[in-house]
Design a protein around this motif. Structure first.
Motif, mmCIF file in Angstrom:
data_model
loop_
_atom_site.group_PDB
_atom_site.id
_atom_site.type_symbol
_atom_site.label_atom_id
_atom_site.label_comp_id
_atom_site.label_asym_id
_atom_site.label_seq_id
_atom_site.Cartn_x
_atom_site.Cartn_y
_atom_site.Cartn_z
ATOM 1 N N PRO A 410 0.270 8.112 -0.231
ATOM 2 C CA PRO A 410 -1.080 8.520 0.185
ATOM 3 C C PRO A 410 -1.167 9.081 1.587
ATOM 4 O O PRO A 410 -2.221 9.588 1.971
ATOM 5 C CB PRO A 410 -1.874 7.219 0.068
ATOM 6 N N GLY A 411 -0.103 8.978 2.399
ATOM 7 C CA GLY A 411 -0.175 9.492 3.759
ATOM 8 C C GLY A 411 -1.297 8.846 4.546
ATOM 9 O O GLY A 411 -1.548 7.640 4.451
ATOM 10 N N SER A 412 -2.011 9.657 5.319
ATOM 11 C CA SER A 412 -3.029 9.112 6.220
ATOM 12 C C SER A 412 -4.306 8.684 5.520
ATOM 13 O O SER A 412 -5.210 8.150 6.176
ATOM 14 C CB SER A 412 -3.356 10.133 7.317
ATOM 15 N N THR A 413 -4.423 8.904 4.208
ATOM 16 C CA THR A 413 -5.570 8.311 3.509
ATOM 17 C C THR A 413 -5.444 6.791 3.501
ATOM 18 O O THR A 413 -6.390 6.094 3.120
ATOM 19 C CB THR A 413 -5.680 8.825 2.057
ATOM 20 N N PHE A 414 -4.290 6.269 3.948
ATOM 21 C CA PHE A 414 -4.105 4.822 4.075
ATOM 22 C C PHE A 414 -4.845 4.264 5.290
ATOM 23 O O PHE A 414 -5.187 3.081 5.324
ATOM 24 C CB PHE A 414 -2.605 4.527 4.213
ATOM 25 N N LEU A 493 0.269 -8.083 9.489
ATOM 26 C CA LEU A 493 0.464 -7.145 8.384
ATOM 27 C C LEU A 493 0.192 -7.800 7.033
ATOM 28 O O LEU A 493 -0.121 -7.104 6.059
ATOM 29 C CB LEU A 493 1.875 -6.566 8.419
ATOM 30 N N CYS A 494 0.317 -9.113 6.952
ATOM 31 C CA CYS A 494 -0.021 -9.796 5.701
ATOM 32 C C CYS A 494 -1.529 -9.787 5.483
ATOM 33 O O CYS A 494 -1.997 -9.705 4.340
ATOM 34 C CB CYS A 494 0.515 -11.225 5.712
ATOM 35 N N GLY A 495 -2.299 -9.843 6.554
ATOM 36 C CA GLY A 495 -3.749 -9.684 6.428
ATOM 37 C C GLY A 495 -4.097 -8.282 5.973
ATOM 38 O O GLY A 495 -5.020 -8.082 5.170
ATOM 39 N N LEU A 496 -3.348 -7.296 6.477
ATOM 40 C CA LEU A 496 -3.550 -5.926 6.030
ATOM 41 C C LEU A 496 -3.278 -5.808 4.540
ATOM 42 O O LEU A 496 -4.044 -5.169 3.808
ATOM 43 C CB LEU A 496 -2.631 -4.988 6.813
ATOM 44 N N ARG A 497 -2.205 -6.432 4.076
ATOM 45 C CA ARG A 497 -1.913 -6.400 2.641
ATOM 46 C C ARG A 497 -3.071 -6.976 1.834
ATOM 47 O O ARG A 497 -3.494 -6.397 0.832
ATOM 48 C CB ARG A 497 -0.648 -7.198 2.337
ATOM 49 N N ILE A 529 5.609 -4.920 2.664
ATOM 50 C CA ILE A 529 5.168 -5.210 4.023
ATOM 51 C C ILE A 529 6.266 -4.814 4.997
ATOM 52 O O ILE A 529 7.305 -5.470 5.093
ATOM 53 C CB ILE A 529 4.801 -6.695 4.182
ATOM 54 N N THR A 530 6.059 -3.718 5.679
ATOM 55 C CA THR A 530 6.936 -3.247 6.746
ATOM 56 C C THR A 530 6.060 -2.528 7.759
ATOM 57 O O THR A 530 4.926 -2.139 7.445
ATOM 58 C CB THR A 530 8.007 -2.263 6.227
ATOM 59 N N PRO A 531 6.552 -2.323 8.980
ATOM 60 C CA PRO A 531 5.748 -1.533 9.925
ATOM 61 C C PRO A 531 5.375 -0.161 9.385
ATOM 62 O O PRO A 531 4.272 0.335 9.609
ATOM 63 C CB PRO A 531 6.668 -1.432 11.149
ATOM 64 N N ALA A 532 6.294 0.472 8.639
ATOM 65 C CA ALA A 532 6.045 1.831 8.153
ATOM 66 C C ALA A 532 4.959 1.894 7.087
ATOM 67 O O ALA A 532 4.516 2.986 6.722
ATOM 68 C CB ALA A 532 7.337 2.430 7.607
ATOM 69 N N MET A 533 4.501 0.744 6.585
ATOM 70 C CA MET A 533 3.473 0.758 5.547
ATOM 71 C C MET A 533 2.213 1.464 6.021
ATOM 72 O O MET A 533 1.473 2.047 5.230
ATOM 73 C CB MET A 533 3.145 -0.663 5.093
ATOM 74 N N ILE A 534 1.978 1.430 7.344
ATOM 75 C CA ILE A 534 0.736 2.007 7.862
ATOM 76 C C ILE A 534 0.715 3.521 7.745
ATOM 77 O O ILE A 534 -0.344 4.140 7.879
ATOM 78 C CB ILE A 534 0.510 1.581 9.325
ATOM 79 N N MET A 535 1.871 4.136 7.482
ATOM 80 C CA MET A 535 1.937 5.580 7.313
ATOM 81 C C MET A 535 1.670 5.999 5.862
ATOM 82 O O MET A 535 1.781 7.174 5.518
ATOM 83 C CB MET A 535 3.297 6.109 7.753
ATOM 84 N N GLY A 536 1.325 5.035 4.999
ATOM 85 C CA GLY A 536 1.041 5.383 3.598
ATOM 86 C C GLY A 536 2.287 5.763 2.851
ATOM 87 O O GLY A 536 2.329 6.778 2.153
ATOM 88 N N THR A 537 3.326 4.932 2.984
ATOM 89 C CA THR A 537 4.607 5.262 2.349
ATOM 90 C C THR A 537 4.721 4.756 0.919
ATOM 91 O O THR A 537 5.558 5.240 0.161
ATOM 92 C CB THR A 537 5.756 4.658 3.166
ATOM 93 N N GLN A 538 3.891 3.765 0.524
ATOM 94 C CA GLN A 538 4.013 3.227 -0.829
ATOM 95 C C GLN A 538 3.090 3.990 -1.775
ATOM 96 O O GLN A 538 1.911 4.199 -1.486
ATOM 97 C CB GLN A 538 3.694 1.731 -0.857
ATOM 98 N N THR A 539 3.616 4.374 -2.922
ATOM 99 C CA THR A 539 2.873 5.239 -3.840
ATOM 100 C C THR A 539 1.685 4.526 -4.461
ATOM 101 O O THR A 539 1.690 3.310 -4.669
ATOM 102 C CB THR A 539 3.786 5.753 -4.959
ATOM 103 N N PRO A 752 7.846 8.499 7.275
ATOM 104 C CA PRO A 752 7.402 9.880 7.445
ATOM 105 C C PRO A 752 6.347 9.999 8.518
ATOM 106 O O PRO A 752 5.536 9.104 8.706
ATOM 107 C CB PRO A 752 6.831 10.230 6.067
ATOM 108 N N GLU A 753 6.364 11.117 9.203
ATOM 109 C CA GLU A 753 5.280 11.439 10.105
ATOM 110 C C GLU A 753 4.201 12.093 9.260
ATOM 111 O O GLU A 753 4.422 13.143 8.669
ATOM 112 C CB GLU A 753 5.753 12.397 11.197
ATOM 113 N N THR A 754 3.062 11.455 9.191
ATOM 114 C CA THR A 754 2.002 11.972 8.336
ATOM 115 C C THR A 754 0.901 12.567 9.176
ATOM 116 O O THR A 754 0.875 12.445 10.394
ATOM 117 C CB THR A 754 1.447 10.851 7.463
#
Length: 755
Positions: A410-414, A493-497, A529-539, A752-754
């Motif tokens: 989803p990229g930055s729609t996250f 990040l678990c709260g974010l999840r 749950i990883t730091p990179a999750m905030i970039m919308g890396t999971q489909t 990814p850089e989104t």
């Protein structure tokens, strides 16, 4: 069973059937003692035969409708609509009696004269003759139907066998059936079960609609005679196959009707003089979702819902069998006007078969209900095993369980999910965060429910547009990755999840030892749950993103997307359907209102500012672009409708640099390039007749206060006024572009850089 026993059995049936039995016996057997012996044997065999006809509900076609009742698709194993006898034209009843069984209302299930004639001819080797009554034919059709529905091929063959043993069995069952059903009930059953055409046309109602575009109740004498003449040999006498033979057979039926007093001379003559071609108005019934046109992918989603829902049966096979045989009337959530707009806009912005190889989808849900109102994509639907080039059966809008798609990053729609968690954990929109790129060790992040490790990580911003301290509000509307990276170190990040799950985010894949694992029934534990999750890396899927943004539009109420609102059985009774699943406490209303306030700034000051809606209609939304621009998004909403627009390449294996779409050269594809204008065009049309509503006001405490610093000491001649530390940002280009993009696909970096 020997030939003698078969003849004896038929003889016994004649004796039981009524008058004429003794005469028949005398013709067949000259010796009285032989008559007694054979009859005794025959009775024993006869008594051992079943006497109860096991009937099951007839397979009927199921129909899918849009929300306003317009027809979408029909499904059937046998194309049949069952109607009561009073809804069948008297001409039709008379026609079938005249040609099939003129003594139908006089015999007790077996016509002894017809049976004797058939037995003598068959025994003497003359051309095989039938002699079956309508009751016997009904019995035969029931036996075939029961075996067919049970998947008993041998049973079907046995019911169709042309032996006297089979006729004897039919006769016994017919005699007993006449003791339990009235003549009218038997005639009704026959008219609904019999085949009246080569193309899986069963029952007179379906035949009337197919051949004449009318109903069984409105059949004229010439139409009724045509249909009645078909059932003797459906492939041979089908008027669409052999019009000459069909007309000859029709005229024979008309003669019989006239001879038996069902037609006047004038009616008979007029009907016979009418060419059969002049009477036909063939109206085929398209089968399956292929016939739903632009709504085919939504139709396929409905089928998947039935296949996956226990309300429709214990197993998937049971559920699909109900769809194809159950005679269901299925009302869905689809808005046909919105659907038409979605189909037109998605193809207008991303033409089918475009040279860039782009694919696109639009899907809309209603906030507060989860009703899917539109679902379209630019690639035509084809569910064949060998689909035509340029078509697909993969529904880009839906996830694996409903459309075979594995979803898209989803990229930055996250970012709205992270913003919601930021506010829940005490942050405000006017908090300042460091937007300078920093590579941090994995230990800089907190996750109370998980452990992770690896190399230091820190995303960058395209062309370094933002650095230093900026507000969280600017970070969201300008889509600043580095600001959100800093924010992510200050939350759990678990709260974010948990927040993203509550709002409606559903992953479609997760990492596995052998590569991505497809998720047909995801759980919160499947969110990586990883730091990179905030970039919308999971489909995820466009449908789930639309549903999650609808949570914001509805003030914090998340509803699972639904496609079916009502199912009615052939008896008019409502069947259970999957209940709407809504969580009214998915997100605090004040959090939802404040996130919406921030996303309104995307439309006025940020990456969506060129896609504001007509007439001053309020809207909120977010662009998204993944590494290499392989997936681009705009997901936005008003109080009435939430819509996700996706443009990209379904496999995610190509980049979208230096492409041409609709005659326009695009150096780098972003969410604001095509997805946002496509969203805008659709939403303007979908909401054209809807009132202008406003969003709830944000929570002032969550908005916060802009940070103010003191200006330098005032000059003696004039007082100084405070100035904000963060001036209004300058006008930005349409979207930031990655520095020096490679023209060919490159391996994706760890994060990814989104956009």
């Amino acid at each position: 069973m020997s030939a003698t026993q078969l003849i004896a059995l038929l003889l016994a049936l004649l004796l039981l059937a009524g008058t004429g039995g003794v005469l028949t016996a005398g013709l067949m057997l000259p010796a009285a003692h032989a008559l007694r012996t054979v009859t005794h044997t025959s009775r024993e065999i006869f008594d051992e035969m079943p006497t109860v006809l096991e009937r099951t509900p007839l397979a009927q076609a199921s129909t899918v409708y849009a929300a306003d009742g317009r027809h979408l698709a029909t499904f059937f194993a046998q194309n049949r609509i069952v109607v009561p006898l009073e809804e069948i034209s008297p001409h039709m009843r008379n026609a079938v009696v005249a040609i099939e069984d003129e003594r139908f209302f006089e015999h007790n299930g077996v016509d002894t004269r017809a049976l004797l004639r058939a037995a003598v001819n068959n025994t003497l080797g003359r051309p095989t003759q039938g002699g079956s009554t309508i009751t016997q034919q009904y019995v035969k059709n029931v036996l075939i139907d029961v075996a067919y529905q049970a998947g008993d091929r041998e049973g079907v063959d046995a019911a169709r066998d042309q032996s006297m043993a089979r006729k004897a069995r039919e006769a016994r069952l017919a005699i007993e059936l006449e003791n339990t059903l009235s003549k009218e009930e038997i005639l009704e059953g026959y008219l609904n079960i019999a085949q009246f055409g080569r193309r899986s046309i069963f029952g007179v109602e379906t035949a009337a609609r197919f051949f004449f575009n009318t109903t069984a109740y409105e059949l004229t004498p010439v139409q009724a005679a045509t249909i009645a003449g078909i059932t003797n040999a459906p492939s041979r006498f089908d008027p669409t196959v052999n019009p000459r033979l069909s007309e000859q057979r029709r005229n024979l039926v008309l003669n019989r009707m006239w001879a038996q007093g069902f037609l006047t001379d004038e009616e008979h003559d007029e009907a016979r003089m009418t060419p059969i071609e002049d009477t036909l108005d063939v109206t085929p019934v398209p089968v399956g979702c292929q016939a739903a046109g632009g709504a085919a992918f939504f139709c396929d989603f409905v089928v998947a819902t039935i296949r996956n829902s226990p309300e429709f049966g214990e197993t998937q096979a049971d559920r699909l069998d109900l769809l194809h045989r159950g005679g269901l009337r299925i009302t869905t959530t689809l808005d046909m006007d919105m659907q038409a707009a979605a189909v037109e806009e998605v193809v207008a912005h991303v033409p089918t078969g475009n040279s860039a190889g782009l694919e696109a989808a639009i899907v809309s849900v209603e906030p507060g209900t989860g009703k899917i109102r539109a679902m379209a994509q630019n690639t035509p639907f084809d569910a064949a095993l060998d689909p035509a080039p340029g078509t697909t059966a993969v529904n880009f809008s839906a996830g694996p369980a409903h459309g075979s798609s594995r979803g898209f990053q989803p990229g930055s729609t996250f970012k709205p999910f992270q913003l919601a968690e930021w506010l829940r954990q005490g942050g405000t929109l006017h908090d300042t965060v460091n937007a300078t790129q920093v590579r941090r060790p994995q230990s800089a992040w907190t996750a109370s429910c998980a452990q992770f490790g690896g190399a230091p990580w820190g995303p960058g911003n395209a062309e370094g547009r933002a650095h230093g301290n900026i507000s969280v509000l600017r970070g969201i509307y300008a889509s600043v990755n580095t600001a959100f990276a800093t924010m992510s170190t200050e939350i759990d990040l678990c709260g974010l999840r948990d927040t993203m799950w509550d709002m409606g985010f559903r992953p479609t894949t997760r990492p596995g030892p052998q590569g991505p694992v497809t998720l047909f029934d995801p759980t919160p534990a499947d969110i990586e749950i990883t730091p990179a999750m905030i970039m919308g890396t999971q489909t995820t899927s466009p449908l789930q993103l639309a549903a999650a943004y609808a949570t914001l539009a509805s003030g914090g109420v998340f509803c699972e997307p639904i496609a079916i609102t009502r199912v009615v059985g052939p008896d008019g009774a409502d069947l259970p359907v999957p209940a709407p699943r809504c969580d009214p406490d998915a997100l605090e209303p004040e959090v939802a209102a404040t996130v919406t306030y921030a996303l309104e700034h995307v439309m006025t000051d940020g990456t969506g500012r060129n896609s504001r809606l007509a007439g001053g209609r309020v809207s909120a939304g977010k662009t998204g672009t993944t590494q290499g621009s392989s997936q681009t998004w705009f997901v936005g909403y008003t109080p009435q409708l939430a819509t996700a627009a996706w443009v990209g390449e379904a496999s995610g294996e190509t980049t979208n640099f230096n492409i041409t779409v609709n005659g326009r050269f695009i150096r780098t594809l972003f969410g604001s390039t095509i997805a946002a204008p496509m969203w805008q065009s659709f939403m303007d049309r979908a909401l054209a007749d809807e009132p202008l509503l406003t969003f709830p006001a944000p929570d002032p405490a969550m908005v916060g206060t802009p940070r103010v610093v003191q200006a330098p000491p005032p000059a003696p001649v004039a007082p100084a006024t405070p100035a904000p530390e963060e001036p209004a940002p300058p006008a930005a280009p349409e979207e930031p572009a990655p520095a020096a993009p490679a023209p060919t696909p490159q391996p994706a970096p760890e994060s990814p850089e989104t956009e």
